[in-house]
Write a protein that holds these residues in place. Structure first.
Motif, PDB file in Angstrom:
ATOM      1  N   UNK A   1      46.610  27.894  38.727  1.00  0.00           N
ATOM      2  CA  UNK A   1      47.083  27.824  37.339  1.00  0.00           C
ATOM      3  C   UNK A   1      46.006  28.272  36.361  1.00  0.00           C
ATOM      4  N   UNK A   2      44.761  27.895  36.655  1.00  0.00           N
ATOM      5  CA  UNK A   2      43.656  28.303  35.782  1.00  0.00           C
ATOM      6  C   UNK A   2      43.482  29.810  35.801  1.00  0.00           C
ATOM      7  N   UNK A   3      43.585  30.414  36.977  1.00  0.00           N
ATOM      8  CA  UNK A   3      43.449  31.867  37.081  1.00  0.00           C
ATOM      9  C   UNK A   3      44.615  32.572  36.386  1.00  0.00           C
ATOM     10  N   UNK A   4      45.801  32.025  36.510  1.00  0.00           N
ATOM     11  CA  UNK A   4      46.960  32.567  35.799  1.00  0.00           C
ATOM     12  C   UNK A   4      46.709  32.563  34.287  1.00  0.00           C
ATOM     13  N   UNK A   5      46.140  31.452  33.796  1.00  0.00           N
ATOM     14  CA  UNK A   5      45.856  31.362  32.366  1.00  0.00           C
ATOM     15  C   UNK A   5      44.797  32.336  31.909  1.00  0.00           C
ATOM     16  N   UNK A   6      43.752  32.557  32.750  1.00  0.00           N
ATOM     17  CA  UNK A   6      42.689  33.487  32.377  1.00  0.00           C
ATOM     18  C   UNK A   6      43.216  34.923  32.284  1.00  0.00           C
ATOM     19  N   UNK A   7      44.016  35.332  33.267  1.00  0.00           N
ATOM     20  CA  UNK A   7      44.601  36.682  33.220  1.00  0.00           C
ATOM     21  C   UNK A   7      45.550  36.799  32.028  1.00  0.00           C
ATOM     22  N   UNK A   8      46.323  35.736  31.776  1.00  0.00           N
ATOM     23  CA  UNK A   8      47.229  35.755  30.633  1.00  0.00           C
ATOM     24  C   UNK A   8      46.488  35.887  29.310  1.00  0.00           C
TER      25      UNK A   8
ATOM     26  N   UNK B   1      58.441  42.414  33.757  1.00  0.00           N
ATOM     27  CA  UNK B   1      58.274  43.479  32.759  1.00  0.00           C
ATOM     28  C   UNK B   1      57.776  42.955  31.418  1.00  0.00           C
ATOM     29  N   UNK B   2      58.195  41.778  31.057  1.00  0.00           N
ATOM     30  CA  UNK B   2      57.903  41.245  29.732  1.00  0.00           C
ATOM     31  C   UNK B   2      56.503  40.622  29.706  1.00  0.00           C
ATOM     32  N   UNK B   3      55.981  40.290  28.519  1.00  0.00           N
ATOM     33  CA  UNK B   3      54.612  39.732  28.422  1.00  0.00           C
ATOM     34  C   UNK B   3      54.547  38.270  28.857  1.00  0.00           C
ATOM     35  N   UNK B   4      54.916  38.033  30.093  1.00  0.00           N
ATOM     36  CA  UNK B   4      54.868  36.694  30.676  1.00  0.00           C
ATOM     37  C   UNK B   4      54.271  36.793  32.079  1.00  0.00           C
TER      38      UNK B   4
ATOM     39  N   UNK C   1      44.265  43.064  48.228  1.00  0.00           N
ATOM     40  CA  UNK C   1      44.845  42.835  46.907  1.00  0.00           C
ATOM     41  C   UNK C   1      46.055  41.920  47.061  1.00  0.00           C
ATOM     42  N   UNK C   2      46.087  40.859  46.258  1.00  0.00           N
ATOM     43  CA  UNK C   2      47.174  39.892  46.299  1.00  0.00           C
ATOM     44  C   UNK C   2      47.784  39.781  44.912  1.00  0.00           C
ATOM     45  N   UNK C   3      49.124  39.768  44.855  1.00  0.00           N
ATOM     46  CA  UNK C   3      49.864  39.523  43.608  1.00  0.00           C
ATOM     47  C   UNK C   3      50.525  38.157  43.744  1.00  0.00           C
ATOM     48  N   UNK C   4      49.876  37.079  43.273  1.00  0.00           N
ATOM     49  CA  UNK C   4      50.378  35.725  43.523  1.00  0.00           C
ATOM     50  C   UNK C   4      51.723  35.422  42.858  1.00  0.00           C
ATOM     51  N   UNK C   5      52.139  36.229  41.884  1.00  0.00           N
ATOM     52  CA  UNK C   5      53.443  36.003  41.270  1.00  0.00           C
ATOM     53  C   UNK C   5      54.579  36.223  42.276  1.00  0.00           C
ATOM     54  N   UNK C   6      54.353  37.108  43.237  1.00  0.00           N
ATOM     55  CA  UNK C   6      55.360  37.354  44.253  1.00  0.00           C
ATOM     56  C   UNK C   6      56.422  38.349  43.856  1.00  0.00           C
TER      57      UNK C   6
ATOM     58  N   UNK D   1      43.597  37.379  28.806  1.00  0.00           N
ATOM     59  CA  UNK D   1      43.079  38.745  28.685  1.00  0.00           C
ATOM     60  C   UNK D   1      44.180  39.703  28.225  1.00  0.00           C
ATOM     61  N   UNK D   2      45.381  39.526  28.778  1.00  0.00           N
ATOM     62  CA  UNK D   2      46.489  40.427  28.465  1.00  0.00           C
ATOM     63  C   UNK D   2      47.258  40.022  27.218  1.00  0.00           C
ATOM     64  N   UNK D   3      47.101  38.768  26.775  1.00  0.00           N
ATOM     65  CA  UNK D   3      47.927  38.265  25.688  1.00  0.00           C
ATOM     66  C   UNK D   3      49.310  37.873  26.156  1.00  0.00           C
ATOM     67  N   UNK D   4      49.439  37.568  27.452  1.00  0.00           N
ATOM     68  CA  UNK D   4      50.716  37.170  28.038  1.00  0.00           C
ATOM     69  C   UNK D   4      50.813  35.645  28.081  1.00  0.00           C
ATOM     70  N   UNK D   5      52.035  35.151  28.116  1.00  0.00           N
ATOM     71  CA  UNK D   5      52.283  33.710  28.182  1.00  0.00           C
ATOM     72  C   UNK D   5      52.562  33.295  29.619  1.00  0.00           C
ATOM     73  N   UNK D   6      51.932  32.206  30.049  1.00  0.00           N
ATOM     74  CA  UNK D   6      52.142  31.701  31.403  1.00  0.00           C
ATOM     75  C   UNK D   6      53.420  30.879  31.486  1.00  0.00           C
ATOM     76  N   UNK D   7      54.104  30.970  32.619  1.00  0.00           N
ATOM     77  CA  UNK D   7      55.314  30.193  32.852  1.00  0.00           C
ATOM     78  C   UNK D   7      55.228  29.528  34.222  1.00  0.00           C
TER      79      UNK D   7
END
Length: 531
Positions: free
Chosen positions: A494-501, A414-417, A405-410, A503-509
């Motif tokens: 970046x594409x994977x970040x957008x796909x997860x975002x 907490x917020x929807x981002x 399991x990898x969490x690429x955000x590092x 699904x969750x309704x989160x905004x990518x940064x």
């Protein structure tokens, strides 16, 4: 005989009675205009509405009366007491609350400053003012009050009850105020002594307003005797009835997005909510130990079932890869190496929840977590070094031994981002399995940038009903072609970040772990090896 001292004393008593008993605002304004501003000033009982008029003058904003909806400053002092001090300090402040209700605002503020500030180090208070308080100030901002601020050519904030050090970072970073004037708290050798300086001594920033044509904007329910108040030629006062109709500021209208914030409390500590928290604490301490032991020692199907009985809610969202049942496999195809799961990062428990929902052991990559967290982890951890070649070697070795399991955000957010995904995982395998995670905490946050990160999962399990949603998404290839051109690894990330975002309704940064820790803690997020 000089009646001026007597008149001022009577006015202060009158304002106290008016605040407690709710006397008519018009009568109060009459007394206020008689003793606090020049007789040539124009008093208007509404918010300023002439945009052209405001653009040519300096707006003096009464922060408590003209920007914040709540008339109580107690929650902000409680945040300082607990987040910069301790729960014991917060309990003392709560016990004093009945007494504070019987005092004038000026005396009430002095007592709260004494309790909350006495002995605090300057850096601890500054960290809370920068990383914790802005979230709660933003949630208390009135939409109508902020609209007035946005129309002003130049705006200066005046804090009558909240010390300047508590609110200055929020006002300058999130509302764009140039000058913040307020009471200062005395210090000695880098620590606060809990005493407010005299108003004549706390003139920070007032020199920048000399010679300005100023307009005052505040509330008619508060007695004010600030020096700048007497220098305004026009005074706009919002009545309590009008202020009660103010709307909370929607998140999408924040002057600056709130992406990062810190602190353990997940609620606004009003007196009633704080009392409920302290009543819950004696039960929460043994409960979090019990929940931890269950997840550490029992098989996942049993621990998840027992966890639901004692308040830990876990849900798998149906997707093409899962049936919503614990123990489902993402696919039945044999593979020479383990599966790589890529998820957003909410708490340190993310990989453990994924392992529990799959009902099998997985490994998780970690970076700069405490040794206590590593020792307590029920799954194998692979510590990264931030050296790209070495990290790639370690992750490839872990994949040869099983799922990873990898969490690429590092780091957690907490917020929807979603923070920027590091692209290293794209280079390891031909396909990955994205996992979208979201969690809820009603009382305590299970993450922190402070020195007690090793307590993160304990705080999460201290919530009355902690909850997690885990959604396994369709597998995605890492070798992609767009318009006949092969995508770079960062483009796939970046594409994977957008796909997860999505699904969750989160905004990518594009923000990173380093940005988070520099914003909240003033460091780059390296764990203390001595912890």
């Amino acid at each position: 005989m000089d009646l001026k001292p007597f008149s001022k004393s009577f006015l202060a008593f009158y304002c106290f009675v008016r605040r407690r008993l709710g006397s008519p605002p018009g009568q109060y304004n009459h007394w206020q205009s008689s003793y606090n501003i020049s007789t040539t000033a124009k008093i208007i009982e509404r918010a300023p509405q002439d945009d052209e008029h405001l653009r040519n003058k300096t707006l003096i904003l009464d922060v408590e009366g003209g920007l914040l909806r709540s008339s109580s400053t107690f929650p902000y002092f409680m945040l300082v007491a607990i987040e910069a001090g301790s729960f014991l300090r917060g309990l003392i402040l709560l016990c004093l609350y009945p007494l504070l209700c019987c005092l004038t605002q000026e005396v009430e503020s002095k007592i709260m400053v004494m309790v909350c500030f006495l002995g605090l180090r300057e850096e601890d208070l500054t960290r809370v003012a920068r990383a914790t308080l802005p979230k709660y100030f933003l949630e208390d901002v009135g939409k109508e009050g902020l609209e007035v601020v946005r129309r002003g050519k130049r705006v200066a904030g005046v804090c009558r009850l909240i010390p300047r050090v508590m609110v200055e970072a929020f006002l300058k970073e999130y509302t764009g105020l140039e000058v913040v004037v307020g009471r200062e708290v005395k210090m000695m050798k880098g620590r606060y002594v809990g005493l407010l300086e005299k108003e004549s001594e706390g003139k920070h920033g007032q020199a920048k307003l000399d010679g300005e044509d100023m307009i005052w904007f505040g509330s008619s329910s508060s007695y004010d005797h600030h020096e700048l108040f007497s220098r305004c030629k026009e005074v706009y006062l919002v009545t309590p009835e009008e202020k009660r109709k103010w709307s909370p500021l929607p998140r999408d209208q924040y002057p600056r997005p709130l992406i990062f914030h810190d602190g353990r409390l997940a609620f606004s500590p009003t007196p009633q909510a704080t009392l409920a928290m302290f009543m819950w604490l004696p039960l929460s301490l043994p409960l979090t130990v019990l929940r931890t032991l269950i997840f550490l020692n029992l098989p996942y199907p049993i621990s998840v079932a027992i966890g639901s009985v004692i308040g830990v809610t876990t849900r798998v969202i149906n997707s093409p890869l899962t049936t919503g049942q614990v123990g489902c496999e993402p696919h039945d195809q044999p593979s020479s190496q383990g599966h790589l799961y890529v998820c957003n990062h909410r708490t340190l428990l993310d990989p453990i929840y994924i392992s529990a929902m799959l009902n099998k052991q997985v490994s998780a990559v970690t970076y700069s977590v405490s040794r206590v967290s590593e020792l307590l982890s029920p799954i194998r951890t692979v510590k990264l070094t931030r050296n790209r070649d070495e990290d790639r070697r370690r992750m490839e070795q872990a994949l040869q031994q099983g799922d990873l399991v990898v969490c690429p955000e590092g780091t957690t957010c907490r917020e929807p981002y979603l923070l920027r995904f590091s692209p290293l995982f794209v280079e390891l395998v031909d396909e990955v399995y994205p996992v979208a995670l979201v969690n809820w905490s009603s009382m305590f946050h299970g993450t922190s940038t402070g020195k007690s990160k090793y307590l993160d999962h304990f705080y999460y399990f201290m919530n009355p009903r902690p909850a997690y949603d885990v959604q396994f998404m369709d597998k995605m290839p890492t070798r992609m072609m767009i318009e006949g051109k092969r995508c770079e690894s960062y483009e796939v990330a970046n594409l994977m970040q957008g796909e997860i975002g999505n699904v969750l309704g989160f905004q990518s940064t594009k923000l990173t772990r380093r940005d988070k820790y520099l914003t909240l803690a003033g460091n780059e997020g390296l764990a203390d090896e001595k912890q």
